[in-house]
Write a protein that holds these residues in place. Structure first.
Motif, PDB file in Angstrom:
ATOM      1  N   HIS A  87      -7.148  -6.376   3.928  1.00 39.83           N
ATOM      2  CA  HIS A  87      -7.946  -5.859   2.816  1.00 39.83           C
ATOM      3  C   HIS A  87      -9.237  -6.647   2.632  1.00 39.83           C
ATOM      4  O   HIS A  87     -10.142  -6.188   1.922  1.00 39.83           O
ATOM      5  CB  HIS A  87      -7.132  -5.859   1.521  1.00 39.83           C
ATOM      6  N   TYR A  89     -10.367  -0.028   4.797  1.00 40.01           N
ATOM      7  CA  TYR A  89      -9.715  -1.285   5.149  1.00 40.01           C
ATOM      8  C   TYR A  89      -9.441  -1.309   6.648  1.00 40.01           C
ATOM      9  O   TYR A  89      -9.069  -0.302   7.256  1.00 40.01           O
ATOM     10  CB  TYR A  89      -8.401  -1.440   4.381  1.00 40.01           C
ATOM     11  N   ASN A 122       0.807  -1.223   0.000  1.00 42.77           N
ATOM     12  CA  ASN A 122       0.000   0.000   0.000  1.00 42.77           C
ATOM     13  C   ASN A 122       0.841   1.274   0.000  1.00 42.77           C
ATOM     14  O   ASN A 122       0.303   2.373  -0.097  1.00 42.77           O
ATOM     15  CB  ASN A 122      -0.998   0.014   1.161  1.00 42.77           C
ATOM     16  N   HIS A 167      -9.830   6.770   1.536  1.00 46.64           N
ATOM     17  CA  HIS A 167     -10.161   5.528   0.831  1.00 46.64           C
ATOM     18  C   HIS A 167     -11.005   5.803  -0.410  1.00 46.64           C
ATOM     19  O   HIS A 167     -10.844   5.123  -1.433  1.00 46.64           O
ATOM     20  CB  HIS A 167     -10.877   4.558   1.772  1.00 46.64           C
ATOM     21  N   SER A 199      -8.446   7.235  -2.953  1.00 45.79           N
ATOM     22  CA  SER A 199      -7.397   6.312  -3.387  1.00 45.79           C
ATOM     23  C   SER A 199      -7.931   5.025  -3.992  1.00 45.79           C
ATOM     24  O   SER A 199      -7.313   4.450  -4.887  1.00 45.79           O
ATOM     25  CB  SER A 199      -6.483   5.969  -2.197  1.00 45.79           C
ATOM     26  N   TYR A 200      -9.080   4.549  -3.473  1.00 45.04           N
ATOM     27  CA  TYR A 200      -9.586   3.241  -3.892  1.00 45.04           C
ATOM     28  C   TYR A 200     -10.995   3.311  -4.479  1.00 45.04           C
ATOM     29  O   TYR A 200     -11.540   2.294  -4.895  1.00 45.04           O
ATOM     30  CB  TYR A 200      -9.624   2.280  -2.701  1.00 45.04           C
ATOM     31  N   ASP A 201     -11.592   4.522  -4.472  1.00 47.42           N
ATOM     32  CA  ASP A 201     -12.955   4.712  -4.971  1.00 47.42           C
ATOM     33  C   ASP A 201     -13.936   3.794  -4.262  1.00 47.42           C
ATOM     34  O   ASP A 201     -14.739   3.103  -4.888  1.00 47.42           O
ATOM     35  CB  ASP A 201     -13.019   4.497  -6.491  1.00 47.42           C
ATOM     36  N   GLN A 231     -13.449  -4.876   6.001  1.00 51.01           N
ATOM     37  CA  GLN A 231     -13.788  -3.485   5.736  1.00 51.01           C
ATOM     38  C   GLN A 231     -14.922  -3.031   6.643  1.00 51.01           C
ATOM     39  O   GLN A 231     -15.815  -3.812   6.975  1.00 51.01           O
ATOM     40  CB  GLN A 231     -14.210  -3.297   4.267  1.00 51.01           C
TER      41      GLN A 231
END
Length: 319
Positions: free
Chosen positions: A199, A242, A164, A232, A235-237, A202
């Protein structure tokens, strides 16, 4: 028969998810938190110490000692960046919370770890939520720390998934790879909870917003996680976060929720993949010695019951 509570020493760099884990620990009957030691990572060490005192104030556990730890890596490299884009400059999502006061333990974090393990041989679980600098220094001060700790549960690593910080490395391993490589070779009961399982766990935005006005810590946790949720999303949509540090706590509380694999682990200390964790899972008899030969086995979490883990952790956070 009542199960004896584990004595839990938490090495930490709070940090939004550190706060979730630490406050959940104070709501967990399986453990008695006997000390916090601080290190750089999500924030600089001085801020980590300040935040540790704040968490103890919120938990009404100000008698728990706080020992300030390393400000530089094991090889003396200054910490030049922290994850303020993830946790906020204050580590608590920039909510401008009042600072708590406290008196630091008289020695350094490594000395506190050594003394605590010596006084309670075979009884102390160490939960390492940041770079492993303090743990490594403690083991250098006293080589018996590894074998005399009941367990050392490490949050860190990315074994069969991307990292990450970059595609190779997870943040805690990257933060002090020399310390990590040293600690993971010392033996004892070491368990590693890395991105392979965190990961999978969540908390949704709805769940985190729903902590508002629940229990002792719900409002605080709901407020500090807003910044974490935004990270989040950017960065991760995803409208969830996490669950890193709390998952490592879950491995202390209920290790049967995880599937573990034994093997030898090295942490790369110099390359484009610095901080990468590489595990020999024992699928081959090697013809020649190599860098993993004669390393102590550690346990790496490779799967998790994510539903039971996140449900349990949310209950503890909101209790």
């Amino acid at each position: 028969m009542t199960q004896q509570r584990k004595k839990l020493l938490i090495d930490t760099d709070p940090g939004v998810d550190d706060a979730m884990a630490i406050l959940a620990a104070f709501n967990s009957p399986e453990v008695e938190v006997i000390g916090l030691t601080t290190v750089f990572g999500n924030v600089y060490t001085q801020t980590a110490t300040r935040n540790a005192f704040k968490l103890l104030e919120l938990a009404e556990m100000t008698q728990v000692p706080v020992a300030e730890g390393a400000h530089v890596t094991l090889n003396g490299t200054p910490k030049t960046w922290v994850a303020d884009f993830v946790h906020g400059t204050d580590g608590f999502g920039n909510i401008n919370i009042d600072i708590a006061e406290g008196t630091k333990w008289s020695g350094c974090a490594a000395e506190f770890i050594v003394q605590t393990v010596r006084e309670n041989p075979g009884e102390v679980s160490i939960l390492a939520l940041g770079p492993l600098t303090n743990i490594a220094i403690a083991m250098q001060l006293d080589s018996s720390v590894a074998r005399n700790a009941a367990e050392i549960v490490v949050l860190g690593g990315a074994f069969f998934v991307n990292g990450n910080v970059n595609p190779a490395a997870e943040a805690n391993m990257y933060g002090d790879p020399e310390a990590a490589d040293f600690v993971l070779g010392q033996g004892g009961n070491i368990k590693i909870v890395g991105l392979d399982v965190t990961h999978s766990c969540q908390f949704t935005g709805t769940e985190l917003r729903g902590l508002q006005d629940r229990g002792r810590f719900g409002t605080f946790l709901s407020e500090i996680t807003a910044f974490y949720l935004k990270y989040h999303k950017d960065s991760y949509d995803m409208d969830s976060v996490y669950v890193h540090d709390p998952s490592a706590l879950a491995a202390v509380l209920q290790p049967a929720l995880f599937t573990w694999r034994f093997g030898q682990v090295r942490v790369l200390t110099e390359s484009v993949a610095t901080g990468m964790t590489v595990m020999d899972v024992g699928l081959k008899r090697w013809n020649n010695p190599h860098g993993w030969t004669d390393r102590a086995n550690v346990q790496v979490a490779v799967a998790v019951n994510a539903a039971k883990t996140t449900t349990m952790l949310l209950e503890r956070m909101a209790a």
